[in-house]
Design an enzyme around this catalytic site. Structure first.
Site, PDB file in Angstrom:
ATOM      1  N   ASP A   8       0.861  -1.180   0.000  1.00 53.19           N
ATOM      2  CA  ASP A   8       0.000   0.000   0.000  1.00 53.19           C
ATOM      3  C   ASP A   8       0.900   1.234   0.000  1.00 53.19           C
ATOM      4  O   ASP A   8       2.112   1.136   0.193  1.00 53.19           O
ATOM      5  CB  ASP A   8      -0.919  -0.018   1.219  1.00 53.19           C
ATOM      6  CG  ASP A   8      -2.211   0.750   1.007  1.00 53.19           C
ATOM      7  OD1 ASP A   8      -2.367   1.376  -0.072  1.00 53.19           O
ATOM      8  OD2 ASP A   8      -3.067   0.739   1.902  1.00 53.19           O
ATOM      9  N   GLU A  10      -0.049   4.727   1.417  1.00 54.93           N
ATOM     10  CA  GLU A  10      -0.168   5.781   2.420  1.00 54.93           C
ATOM     11  C   GLU A  10       0.897   5.676   3.510  1.00 54.93           C
ATOM     12  O   GLU A  10       1.294   6.675   4.100  1.00 54.93           O
ATOM     13  CB  GLU A  10      -1.558   5.773   3.061  1.00 54.93           C
ATOM     14  CG  GLU A  10      -2.662   6.286   2.155  1.00 54.93           C
ATOM     15  CD  GLU A  10      -3.295   5.193   1.304  1.00 54.93           C
ATOM     16  OE1 GLU A  10      -4.261   5.472   0.597  1.00 54.93           O
ATOM     17  OE2 GLU A  10      -2.795   4.043   1.370  1.00 54.93           O
ATOM     18  N   HIS A  60      -2.673  -0.241  -3.713  1.00 53.23           N
ATOM     19  CA  HIS A  60      -3.132   1.139  -3.512  1.00 53.23           C
ATOM     20  C   HIS A  60      -3.925   1.674  -4.697  1.00 53.23           C
ATOM     21  O   HIS A  60      -3.453   1.659  -5.830  1.00 53.23           O
ATOM     22  CB  HIS A  60      -1.946   2.061  -3.262  1.00 53.23           C
ATOM     23  CG  HIS A  60      -2.326   3.515  -3.187  1.00 53.23           C
ATOM     24  ND1 HIS A  60      -3.081   4.028  -2.140  1.00 53.23           N
ATOM     25  CD2 HIS A  60      -2.121   4.547  -4.035  1.00 53.23           C
ATOM     26  CE1 HIS A  60      -3.288   5.320  -2.348  1.00 53.23           C
ATOM     27  NE2 HIS A  60      -2.728   5.655  -3.488  1.00 53.23           N
ATOM     28  N   HIS A 104      -1.284   1.551   6.902  1.00 49.68           N
ATOM     29  CA  HIS A 104      -1.741   2.713   7.666  1.00 49.68           C
ATOM     30  C   HIS A 104      -2.787   2.263   8.677  1.00 49.68           C
ATOM     31  O   HIS A 104      -3.266   1.129   8.618  1.00 49.68           O
ATOM     32  CB  HIS A 104      -2.334   3.767   6.726  1.00 49.68           C
ATOM     33  CG  HIS A 104      -3.338   3.183   5.780  1.00 49.68           C
ATOM     34  ND1 HIS A 104      -4.661   2.968   6.127  1.00 49.68           N
ATOM     35  CD2 HIS A 104      -3.203   2.731   4.503  1.00 49.68           C
ATOM     36  CE1 HIS A 104      -5.292   2.421   5.102  1.00 49.68           C
ATOM     37  NE2 HIS A 104      -4.434   2.258   4.100  1.00 49.68           N
ATOM     38  N   HIS A 115      -7.520   5.432   7.147  1.00 46.34           N
ATOM     39  CA  HIS A 115      -8.808   5.128   6.513  1.00 46.34           C
ATOM     40  C   HIS A 115      -8.917   3.612   6.366  1.00 46.34           C
ATOM     41  O   HIS A 115      -7.942   2.893   6.588  1.00 46.34           O
ATOM     42  CB  HIS A 115      -8.930   5.787   5.126  1.00 46.34           C
ATOM     43  CG  HIS A 115      -8.002   5.195   4.105  1.00 46.34           C
ATOM     44  ND1 HIS A 115      -6.657   5.495   4.059  1.00 46.34           N
ATOM     45  CD2 HIS A 115      -8.223   4.295   3.105  1.00 46.34           C
ATOM     46  CE1 HIS A 115      -6.086   4.822   3.067  1.00 46.34           C
ATOM     47  NE2 HIS A 115      -7.014   4.075   2.484  1.00 46.34           N
ATOM     48  N   GLU A 134      -7.251  -2.029   7.722  1.00 49.44           N
ATOM     49  CA  GLU A 134      -7.023  -2.929   6.594  1.00 49.44           C
ATOM     50  C   GLU A 134      -6.038  -4.029   6.993  1.00 49.44           C
ATOM     51  O   GLU A 134      -6.184  -5.188   6.582  1.00 49.44           O
ATOM     52  CB  GLU A 134      -6.497  -2.128   5.399  1.00 49.44           C
ATOM     53  CG  GLU A 134      -7.525  -1.183   4.812  1.00 49.44           C
ATOM     54  CD  GLU A 134      -6.940  -0.223   3.787  1.00 49.44           C
ATOM     55  OE1 GLU A 134      -5.753  -0.382   3.416  1.00 49.44           O
ATOM     56  OE2 GLU A 134      -7.668   0.692   3.337  1.00 49.44           O
TER      57      GLU A 134
END
Length: 275
Positions: A8, A10, A60, A104, A115, A134
């Site tokens: 990912d 972020e 992502h 994240h 998020h 996640e």
């Protein structure tokens, strides 16, 4: 020894702001290189620790962010969208360990660009009654296939989260959260060195075991009533509050597929700046 990286963006080195991760922006072009650097540092460490094959799954947004032309030659890249298991595509292919790179914290939590799937319309997700990022969702899916989480990288709060859902994983904080859009960041060369060292050490925990399939419940809370109403149209999904839905699934694989549908339906119901 086959290892998968779920990558990912972020939580990648230096990333702190929306423009850093939105495809097409000037800053995104810059941070694609740093993101690829994180991945390459991880691949180098995994190979040094004994990995024979490394599959990197782009996780992502458009899932077309990593620079294939700069990818470590020991890796293979799974890029592009509409994968059945999304961020975890490949976890069912017989891998012996998984790395959560650039992760994240979850919706409703403190953390850089925190998020869960939708950037700003989900205010909370719960897996079997526990607040779920996640990472927690994906770790539960990995466990179903008997695949250990070897390493997690991201900000310091992401590492704190991972220490709970993957207590055996090695953790690397490439930045220290100050706010949703600010962090104290390590220089890339330093972050890359830490990732490589950690990935090498984490290979000691690689090795697939017998997975356990069990039923799970996911609940999702949105920031607006109409998003919950839209999601509740999906069969098996119940409206359990004015902004909250819930559903049960016989396995984590089915739970994640249903969660993916719920988020897609909700995203389609967002109307401009009013959400």
């Amino acid at each position: 020894m086959r290892i998968m990286i779920s990558a990912d963006m972020e939580g990648a080195t230096g990333v702190t702001w929306t423009g850093d991760v939105v495809p097409g922006t000037e800053q995104w072009q810059r941070f694609r290189r740093l993101f690829t650097g994180d991945v390459n540092a991880c691949v180098a460490g995994l190979v040094a620790g004994g990995a024979d094959d490394v599959l990197v799954n782009e996780a992502h947004s458009s899932q077309r962010n990593l620079l294939l032309e700069d990818l470590h030659t020991a890796a293979r890249l799974l890029t592009g969208r509409h994968k059945p298991l999304s961020m975890m595509q490949g976890i069912d292919s017989g891998v012996d360990g998984v790395v959560f790179l650039g992760y994240h914290t979850g919706a409703g939590s403190a953390g850089v660009l925190a998020h869960t799937y939708l950037e700003n319309s989900i205010t909370g997700v719960w897996l079997d009654g526990v607040p779920a990022s996640e990472g927690r969702l994906n770790a539960a899916l990995a466990a179903e296939y008997g695949v250990p989480v070897l390493l997690v990288t991201g900000d310091d709060l992401t590492c704190d989260d991972a220490a709970d859902y993957a207590p055996g994983a090695t953790l690397v904080a490439v930045k220290e959260c100050v706010s949703r859009y600010a962090a104290v960041c390590l220089p890339p060369a330093v972050a890359f060195s830490h990732i490589t060292e950690a990935a090498t050490a984490a290979m000691a925990s690689a090795g697939r075991s017998g997975g356990v399939v069990s039923a799970h419940r996911i609940e999702v809370e949105f920031d607006a009533t109409h998003l919950a109403d839209a999601a509740a149209v999906v069969p098996t999904v119940d409206l359990i509050g004015t902004r909250r839905v819930g559903f049960d699934a016989p396995s984590m694989t089915e739970a994640m597929k249903a969660f993916k549908i719920v988020t897609h339906v909700a995203a389609g119901a967002i109307e401009g700046i009013y959400g």
